[in-house]
Scaffold this motif. Structure first.
Motif, PDB file in Angstrom:
ATOM      1  N   MET A  11       0.859  -1.184   0.000  1.00 31.16           N
ATOM      2  CA  MET A  11       0.000   0.000   0.000  1.00 31.16           C
ATOM      3  C   MET A  11       0.896   1.235   0.000  1.00 31.16           C
ATOM      4  N   ASN A  12       0.670   2.167  -0.927  1.00 28.93           N
ATOM      5  CA  ASN A  12       1.438   3.400  -1.022  1.00 28.93           C
ATOM      6  C   ASN A  12       0.723   4.527  -0.276  1.00 28.93           C
ATOM      7  N   CYS A  13       1.517   5.384   0.330  1.00 26.52           N
ATOM      8  CA  CYS A  13       0.974   6.546   1.034  1.00 26.52           C
ATOM      9  C   CYS A  13       0.343   7.497   0.015  1.00 26.52           C
ATOM     10  N   SER A  14      -0.832   8.013   0.344  1.00 26.39           N
ATOM     11  CA  SER A  14      -1.521   8.912  -0.583  1.00 26.39           C
ATOM     12  C   SER A  14      -0.916  10.307  -0.584  1.00 26.39           C
ATOM     13  N   HIS A  15      -0.056  10.604   0.394  1.00 21.81           N
ATOM     14  CA  HIS A  15       0.549  11.937   0.438  1.00 21.81           C
ATOM     15  C   HIS A  15       1.942  11.956  -0.173  1.00 21.81           C
ATOM     16  N   CYS A  16       2.824  11.042   0.280  1.00 16.46           N
ATOM     17  CA  CYS A  16       4.209  11.060  -0.204  1.00 16.46           C
ATOM     18  C   CYS A  16       4.522   9.905  -1.159  1.00 16.46           C
ATOM     19  N   ASN A  17       3.564   9.031  -1.384  1.00 18.64           N
ATOM     20  CA  ASN A  17       3.677   7.896  -2.303  1.00 18.64           C
ATOM     21  C   ASN A  17       4.736   6.880  -1.861  1.00 18.64           C
ATOM     22  N   SER A  18       5.017   6.839  -0.575  1.00 18.18           N
ATOM     23  CA  SER A  18       6.002   5.907  -0.034  1.00 18.18           C
ATOM     24  C   SER A  18       5.365   4.524   0.165  1.00 18.18           C
ATOM     25  N   GLU A  19       6.185   3.504   0.069  1.00 16.48           N
ATOM     26  CA  GLU A  19       5.708   2.150   0.334  1.00 16.48           C
ATOM     27  C   GLU A  19       5.984   1.740   1.775  1.00 16.48           C
ATOM     28  N   ASN A  20       6.593   2.600   2.557  1.00 15.90           N
ATOM     29  CA  ASN A  20       6.959   2.315   3.942  1.00 15.90           C
ATOM     30  C   ASN A  20       5.758   2.582   4.853  1.00 15.90           C
ATOM     31  N   THR A  21       4.729   1.729   4.752  1.00 17.50           N
ATOM     32  CA  THR A  21       3.499   1.920   5.512  1.00 17.50           C
ATOM     33  C   THR A  21       3.167   0.659   6.300  1.00 17.50           C
ATOM     34  N   LYS A  22       2.261   0.822   7.255  1.00 12.37           N
ATOM     35  CA  LYS A  22       1.784  -0.339   8.005  1.00 12.37           C
ATOM     36  C   LYS A  22       0.311  -0.143   8.327  1.00 12.37           C
ATOM     37  N   LYS A  23      -0.361  -1.258   8.615  1.00 12.00           N
ATOM     38  CA  LYS A  23      -1.759  -1.188   9.014  1.00 12.00           C
ATOM     39  C   LYS A  23      -1.834  -0.513  10.380  1.00 12.00           C
ATOM     40  N   ASN A  24      -2.879   0.294  10.554  1.00 13.18           N
ATOM     41  CA  ASN A  24      -2.989   1.082  11.785  1.00 13.18           C
ATOM     42  C   ASN A  24      -4.440   1.101  12.264  1.00 13.18           C
ATOM     43  N   GLY A  25      -5.014  -0.058  12.463  1.00 13.11           N
ATOM     44  CA  GLY A  25      -6.372  -0.145  12.983  1.00 13.11           C
ATOM     45  C   GLY A  25      -7.415   0.098  11.912  1.00 13.11           C
ATOM     46  N   HIS A  26      -8.633   0.383  12.373  1.00 14.79           N
ATOM     47  CA  HIS A  26      -9.754   0.610  11.468  1.00 14.79           C
ATOM     48  C   HIS A  26     -10.424   1.935  11.828  1.00 14.79           C
ATOM     49  N   THR A  27     -11.062   2.544  10.830  1.00 11.66           N
ATOM     50  CA  THR A  27     -11.833   3.756  11.086  1.00 11.66           C
ATOM     51  C   THR A  27     -13.142   3.372  11.757  1.00 11.66           C
ATOM     52  N   HIS A  28     -13.893   4.361  12.191  1.00 12.11           N
ATOM     53  CA  HIS A  28     -15.172   4.055  12.828  1.00 12.11           C
ATOM     54  C   HIS A  28     -16.199   3.558  11.812  1.00 12.11           C
ATOM     55  N   TYR A  29     -15.879   3.651  10.525  1.00  6.65           N
ATOM     56  CA  TYR A  29     -16.728   3.076   9.486  1.00  6.65           C
ATOM     57  C   TYR A  29     -16.306   1.649   9.142  1.00  6.65           C
ATOM     58  N   GLY A  30     -15.222   1.166   9.757  1.00  7.37           N
ATOM     59  CA  GLY A  30     -14.771  -0.192   9.534  1.00  7.37           C
ATOM     60  C   GLY A  30     -13.739  -0.341   8.432  1.00  7.37           C
ATOM     61  N   LYS A  31     -13.273   0.779   7.829  1.00  8.74           N
ATOM     62  CA  LYS A  31     -12.270   0.700   6.769  1.00  8.74           C
ATOM     63  C   LYS A  31     -10.881   0.565   7.382  1.00  8.74           C
ATOM     64  N   GLN A  32      -9.984  -0.109   6.660  1.00  9.24           N
ATOM     65  CA  GLN A  32      -8.608  -0.299   7.128  1.00  9.24           C
ATOM     66  C   GLN A  32      -7.874   1.041   7.109  1.00  9.24           C
ATOM     67  N   ASN A  33      -7.233   1.366   8.228  1.00 11.40           N
ATOM     68  CA  ASN A  33      -6.461   2.583   8.356  1.00 11.40           C
ATOM     69  C   ASN A  33      -4.980   2.236   8.240  1.00 11.40           C
ATOM     70  N   TYR A  34      -4.182   3.087   7.592  1.00  9.78           N
ATOM     71  CA  TYR A  34      -2.750   2.855   7.412  1.00  9.78           C
ATOM     72  C   TYR A  34      -1.968   4.037   7.969  1.00  9.78           C
ATOM     73  N   LEU A  35      -0.701   3.768   8.328  1.00 11.58           N
ATOM     74  CA  LEU A  35       0.202   4.808   8.820  1.00 11.58           C
ATOM     75  C   LEU A  35       1.461   4.782   7.961  1.00 11.58           C
ATOM     76  N   CYS A  36       1.880   5.942   7.488  1.00 10.43           N
ATOM     77  CA  CYS A  36       3.108   6.056   6.698  1.00 10.43           C
ATOM     78  C   CYS A  36       4.256   6.361   7.650  1.00 10.43           C
ATOM     79  N   HIS A  37       5.341   5.623   7.561  1.00 11.96           N
ATOM     80  CA  HIS A  37       6.499   5.853   8.423  1.00 11.96           C
ATOM     81  C   HIS A  37       7.347   7.023   7.943  1.00 11.96           C
TER      82      HIS A  37
END
Length: 133
Positions: free
Chosen positions: A1-27
């Motif tokens: 998964m690429n970061c939508s801001h910096c387009n980096s591939e250095n990301t990890k899963k970071n829980g879910h939103t209150h709508y149930g969608k997968q949340n990611y964190l860019c390192h």
């Protein structure tokens, strides 16, 4: 998964939103994003417009409506603008000599009063001349 801001591939899963969608964190940029989510970034042309609207003394709520940004984003943007200003705002912090400053202002005021007296005297003499005719 690429970061939508910096387009980096250095990301990890970071829980879910209150709508149930997968949340990611860019390192790289420390931003959170959702896969397939919308980009909520304000582009440079909108920031230029916001800067102009701030100078026009339009309400913050009005700017938020016109530019379609949240009030929280606008307040943080204004805070960042304020931090980037110089501490002294390029103001001349030296005080003028009070004696000469007040003397100059007094001379200006006396000059104004003399002009007003001359105008009044002219109108009085003109008015008396017209009445006597």
């Amino acid at each position: 998964m690429n970061c939508s801001h910096c387009n980096s591939e250095n990301t990890k899963k970071n829980g879910h939103t209150h709508y149930g969608k997968q949340n990611y964190l860019c390192h790289n940029c420390n931003r959170q994003f959702v896969e397939g989510g919308q980009d909520w970034f304000v582009n440079e042309s909108d920031k230029i417009l916001i800067n102009k609207l701030l100078l026009e003394r339009i309400s913050l709520s009005g700017i938020c409506r016109v530019c379609d940004v949240s009030q929280q984003w606008l307040l943080s943007y204004i805070k960042d603008l304020y931090k980037s200003l110089p501490d002294d705002l390029n103001a001349d912090l030296t005080l003028p000599d009070i004696e000469s400053y007040l003397g100059d202002r007094m001379d200006e005021e006396i000059g104004r009063i003399e002009v007003i007296k001359k105008i009044r005297l002219h109108y009085k003499s003109t008015f008396k001349y017209q009445i006597m005719r």
